[in-house]
Scaffold this motif. Structure first.
Motif, short mmCIF file in Angstrom:
data_model
loop_
_atom_site.label_atom_id
_atom_site.label_comp_id
_atom_site.label_asym_id
_atom_site.label_seq_id
_atom_site.Cartn_x
_atom_site.Cartn_y
_atom_site.Cartn_z
N TYR A 158 33.57 72.07 101.96
CA TYR A 158 32.52 72.11 101.00
C TYR A 158 32.93 71.62 99.66
N GLU A 159 34.15 72.57 99.06
CA GLU A 159 34.54 72.09 97.91
C GLU A 159 35.19 70.71 97.93
N PHE A 160 35.91 70.24 98.97
CA PHE A 160 36.53 68.77 98.95
C PHE A 160 35.18 67.99 98.68
N PHE A 161 34.14 68.04 99.55
CA PHE A 161 33.22 67.14 99.39
C PHE A 161 32.31 67.25 98.14
N ALA A 162 32.02 68.42 97.38
CA ALA A 162 31.43 68.87 96.30
C ALA A 162 32.16 68.23 94.99
N ALA A 163 33.62 68.12 95.10
CA ALA A 163 34.29 67.53 93.97
C ALA A 163 34.30 65.99 93.89
N ARG A 164 33.92 65.22 94.97
CA ARG A 164 33.69 64.01 95.13
C ARG A 164 32.43 63.25 95.05
N TRP A 165 31.61 63.92 95.90
CA TRP A 165 30.19 62.98 96.10
C TRP A 165 29.32 62.99 95.24
N PRO A 166 28.96 63.88 94.71
CA PRO A 166 27.92 64.07 93.45
C PRO A 166 28.31 62.81 92.57
N SER A 167 29.45 62.55 92.27
CA SER A 167 29.71 61.21 91.21
C SER A 167 29.72 59.91 91.94
N ARG A 168 29.43 59.91 92.94
CA ARG A 168 29.54 58.68 93.80
C ARG A 168 28.23 58.03 93.83
N GLY A 169 28.10 56.67 94.13
CA GLY A 169 26.73 56.05 94.41
C GLY A 169 27.01 55.35 95.81
N GLY A 170 25.83 54.78 96.16
CA GLY A 170 25.68 54.12 97.34
C GLY A 170 24.99 54.96 98.46
N ASP A 171 24.54 54.05 99.56
CA ASP A 171 23.73 54.82 100.63
C ASP A 171 24.31 56.26 101.22
N LEU A 172 25.64 56.20 101.53
CA LEU A 172 26.15 57.27 101.92
C LEU A 172 26.08 58.34 100.75
N ALA A 173 26.31 58.20 99.59
CA ALA A 173 26.63 59.20 98.51
C ALA A 173 25.15 59.56 98.46
N ASP A 174 24.40 58.73 98.10
CA ASP A 174 22.73 59.23 98.11
C ASP A 174 22.56 60.09 99.23
N ARG A 175 22.77 59.86 100.42
CA ARG A 175 22.27 60.91 101.68
C ARG A 175 23.22 62.12 101.57
N LEU A 176 24.12 62.10 101.32
CA LEU A 176 25.02 63.32 101.32
C LEU A 176 24.54 64.06 100.10
N ASN A 177 24.65 63.53 99.08
CA ASN A 177 23.88 64.22 97.80
C ASN A 177 22.54 64.93 98.07
N SER A 178 21.39 64.00 98.80
CA SER A 178 20.14 64.79 99.07
C SER A 178 20.15 65.48 100.19
#
Length: 192
Positions: free
Chosen positions: A61-81
């Motif tokens: 979780y900490e690995f993902f949370a440090a990276r995905w909120p600042s990213r864009g694109g379809d995968l980032a949008d889906r993981l963030n939501s």
């Protein structure tokens, strides 16, 4: 009832430790970048789009949370939501949107979540959590992206189990010339 689907990057010799090379493991970085593997990236997006929620151990979780909120694109949008559930006895205030900490008995909490959510619950990384889920027959499907490297050391995907855990192959697909995606489903038939 939901299904728990585990998606892991794994070396030929079963290592799951530090595929991105960010954890300081001397043999880390063996998976390369997803952006360099378009077919693997499509698989990740398809898995995320099919999921009802993410289930992660604290470190993943900490690995993902440090990276995905600042990213864009379809995968980032889906993981963030997506709703995110974190199995942890130490995490108190998760910062990533839509995150909930499951801090009781991990097996009981995940069993309850599986009963309450109607769709797929996707697990990435989280090897320690995977082992507990597997031991208690809570893994419905296991999706392994096998990388063509033998590391010879590192944390392995599987540890010892109390009994056999029969699985059956339901999918095998080459990806990006040198990867193989293997999909296994828990085999509930006895005697296999």
């Amino acid at each position: 009832m939901g299904r728990i689907i585990v998606s892991e990057n794994v070396s030929l010799d079963g290592v799951v430790q530090d595929p991105a090379g960010d954890e300081g493991f001397p043999r880390g970085g063996w998976a390369g970048r997803v952006s360099d593997r378009p077919e693997a990236a499509v698989v990740l997006l398809d898995q995320a789009l099919a999921a009802e929620a993410l289930l992660l151990g604290r470190r993943s979780y900490e690995f993902f949370a440090a990276r995905w909120p600042s990213r864009g694109g379809d995968l980032a949008d889906r993981l963030n939501s997506l709703p995110k559930y974190v199995v942890s006895s130490t995490l108190r205030d998760p910062a990533w949107d839509n995150s909930t900490v499951l801090d009781g008995d991990p097996v009981g909490e995940v069993s309850k979540l599986r009963r309450e959510l109607p769709g797929d619950i996707l697990v990435h990384g989280s090897a320690q959590l995977l082992r507990a889920l597997l031991e208690h027959d809570l893994v419905d499907e296991l999706w392994l992206t096998v990388h063509p490297v033998v590391l010879g050391a590192g944390e392995r995907l599987f540890g010892e189990t109390g009994e056999r855990k029969p699985m059956r192959l339901v999918h095998a697909k080459p990806l990006d010339e040198d990867l193989v995606l293997l999909g296994y489903r828990r085999n509930t038939r006895t005697g296999t």
